[in-house]
Design a protein around this motif. Structure first.
Motif, mmCIF file in Angstrom:
data_model
loop_
_atom_site.group_PDB
_atom_site.id
_atom_site.type_symbol
_atom_site.label_atom_id
_atom_site.label_comp_id
_atom_site.label_asym_id
_atom_site.label_seq_id
_atom_site.Cartn_x
_atom_site.Cartn_y
_atom_site.Cartn_z
ATOM 1 N N LEU A 83 1.023 -0.969 0.118
ATOM 2 C CA LEU A 83 -0.011 -0.013 0.225
ATOM 3 C C LEU A 83 0.690 1.829 0.323
ATOM 4 N N ARG A 86 2.088 1.578 -3.346
ATOM 5 C CA ARG A 86 1.213 2.175 -4.409
ATOM 6 C C ARG A 86 0.709 3.264 -4.302
ATOM 7 N N LEU A 87 0.943 3.983 -3.450
ATOM 8 C CA LEU A 87 1.237 5.748 -2.867
ATOM 9 C C LEU A 87 2.498 6.415 -3.534
ATOM 10 N N ASP A 105 -7.000 4.180 -1.107
ATOM 11 C CA ASP A 105 -5.356 4.151 -0.130
ATOM 12 C C ASP A 105 -5.038 4.928 0.519
#
Ligand code: URA
Length: 491
Positions: A83, A86-87, A105
């Motif tokens: 996560l 992904r950010l 997110d």
């Protein structure tokens, strides 16, 4: 598919380095994975290439991202690394992403961060050390079972708080050790590794039982703040159930034996929240019985709540020195180091003070050294605690302790180090300029000498002024020695 290996479950530095490399290599989030320690990577995953591509564009991160990533990586959710990646990936194109409060997110990352903060707070509040004696001295060991990986996050707090002790904190996945100079982290441990009860624990249990107020009992609120899962590692938890069971009876007994109710006027004064006046009424910690010795006074001052400064402070810093000292030195209030060690004037200002005493040939161990205010007042700034001047209300609330110290010690000379100490002794605001360097009769065969506070000298930016003030301070200490020659260092 690629993977990067991290060295421990909250390895932010390892994650950051790998994540930056993966972004530079153009590895999309669904092509990336992270494993911790010896964990096996996915069947088709290969190690992320070690080399950064030469033509990689600079990585863009929002200012708030590193802190968010560091905190969320302490969460126990196995998805956290991905996560966060992904950010980071999305931030390259979506600069304001972290401000989009409705983004899934971002929502999940913030939830993780919040859960980690809560867990770190619980660890700071409910961790208890046990003392063991080793061949090399005392060692304090605590066992704790956090929900998330908050050992790295909380270690600096324990380091600052217990700087002078040698301690270890063991948790199932990670351990941390402080040897008085360095922090080191290691693998997890098991509950059996912690030592069994110690003497300090008995004291703590007695104390907990004595402060337990049955009339204030709110079981739900108590369990929300101190969830049952923490009880098994808290020595005082063995007392909670019996105390709750006995609460109703104890509460009834308290009502029956309650003292006469205070007057309405008194209550109004209390409600006004006016520190100085409230303190006069509320702060009679010796219950009308004046302590007869410094040890008695020191023991009672430990529980002083005459003003709000007791709460954030580590402990009451009472005066130190012999009961028949001919001189009392009074400072303003303990600083950061004094608050942790429980002794006055041992930090930077204490060094200036010691140097002046040495120059004048004064033996500090023969003097009584104390402060006008006995708790450290500070504001947290980042990791530091910044000294704040006490208000007149706080000074007044604390004044009776100095009076008790003076009553017991009965010194020939009181030396006020700075304006706060001078105002406390004289009971009125005075300037250093008007009162400095002369002996002032304050009754009871005692004289007062007002001088500057050693921290004032430390803070002077101009070296010439600092030299001048140091000499003037040394001259004042010379006057102390001439006034009370019995305090001289043995030849
Ligand atoms: N400053 C004070 O006034 N007192 C101390 O004990 C330390 C610093």
């Amino acid at each position: 598919m690629f993977f990067a290996r991290l060295s421990h479950p909250a390895d932010f530095d390892g994650w950051r380095e790998a994540a930056r490399r993966a972004v530079a290599l153009g590895v999309a989030p669904d092509e990336m994975s992270f494993v911790v320690g010896e964990e096996a990577p996915g069947l088709f995953a290969e190690p992320l290439p070690e080399e950064m591509p030469d033509d990689a564009p600079p990585i863009a991160v929002a200012k708030a991202f590193p802190d968010l990533a560091r905190n969320m990586l302490c969460h126990s959710d196995p998805e956290r690394f991905l996560l966060a990646y992904r950010l980071l990936w999305r931030l390259q194109a979506e600069k304001g992403l972290l401000e989009v409060a409705s983004d899934d997110d971002v929502i999940r990352a913030r939830e993780m961060e919040k859960a980690v903060y809560r867990d770190a707070h619980k660890m700071k509040a409910f961790l208890r050390f046990r003392e063991i004696e080793t061949g090399e001295g005392r060692h304090y060991i605590a066992w704790f079972e956090p929900t998330h990986h908050v050992v790295e996050l909380t270690a600096p707090f324990f380091m600052r708080r217990f700087a002078g002790m040698v301690w270890s904190i063991l948790t199932p996945l990670r351990s941390v050790h402080w040897d008085g100079a360095d922090l080191s982290f290691g693998p997890g441990a098991s509950r059996e590794d912690r030592p069994k009860e110690d003497a300090a624990e008995d004291l703590w249990l007695t104390y907990y039982a004595s402060i337990f107020n049955p009339a204030r009992l709110k079981v739900k609120a108590m369990q929300a703040e101190m969830p049952k899962k923490y009880w098994k590692n808290l020595p005082e938890a063995t007392l909670i159930e019996p105390l709750i069971r006995g609460a109703e009876e104890a509460s009834r007994r308290m009502l029956e034996t309650a003292p006469t109710l205070p007057s309405l006027r008194h209550e109004r004064v209390m409600e006004m929240g006016e520190m100085a006046r409230a303190a006069k009424v509320a702060a009679v910690p010796h219950g009308g019985n004046q302590p007869q010795t410094l040890d008695e006074a020191r023991a009672e001052a430990k529980h002083c709540k005459a003003c709000p400064l007791w709460e954030p402070a580590t402990q009451t810093v009472f005066g130190k020195g012999p009961e028949d000292a001919p001189v009392i030195f009074v400072g303003e209030q303990p600083g950061d180091q004094e608050d942790l060690a429980g002794e006055p004037f041992i930090g930077p200002a204490g060094k200036v003070f010691d140097a002046a005493l040495a120059e004048a040939g004064i033996d500090r161990t023969q003097a009584y050294v104390t402060n006008a205010v006995k708790h450290f007042k500070f504001t947290p700034r980042g990791k530091r605690r910044i000294h704040q001047k006490p208000t007149m209300g706080e000074v007044k609330a604390c004044r009776f302790w100095l009076e008790i110290e003076r009553d017991i010690v009965k010194p020939k000379l009181v030396v006020a180090l700075g304006a706060t100490a001078a105002a406390t002794v004289l009971g009125k605001t005075v300037t250093i300029r008007d009162t400095r360097s002369r002996l002032i009769d304050i009754g009871g065969d005692t004289q007062l000498l007002v001088t500057v506070h050693p921290a004032y000298i430390l803070r002077l930016p101009d070296p010439d002024a600092q030299k001048r003030e140091t000499e003037a301070f040394h001259a004042d200490m010379g006057l102390v020695r001439r006034t009370v020659p019995e305090i001289a260092l043995a030849a």
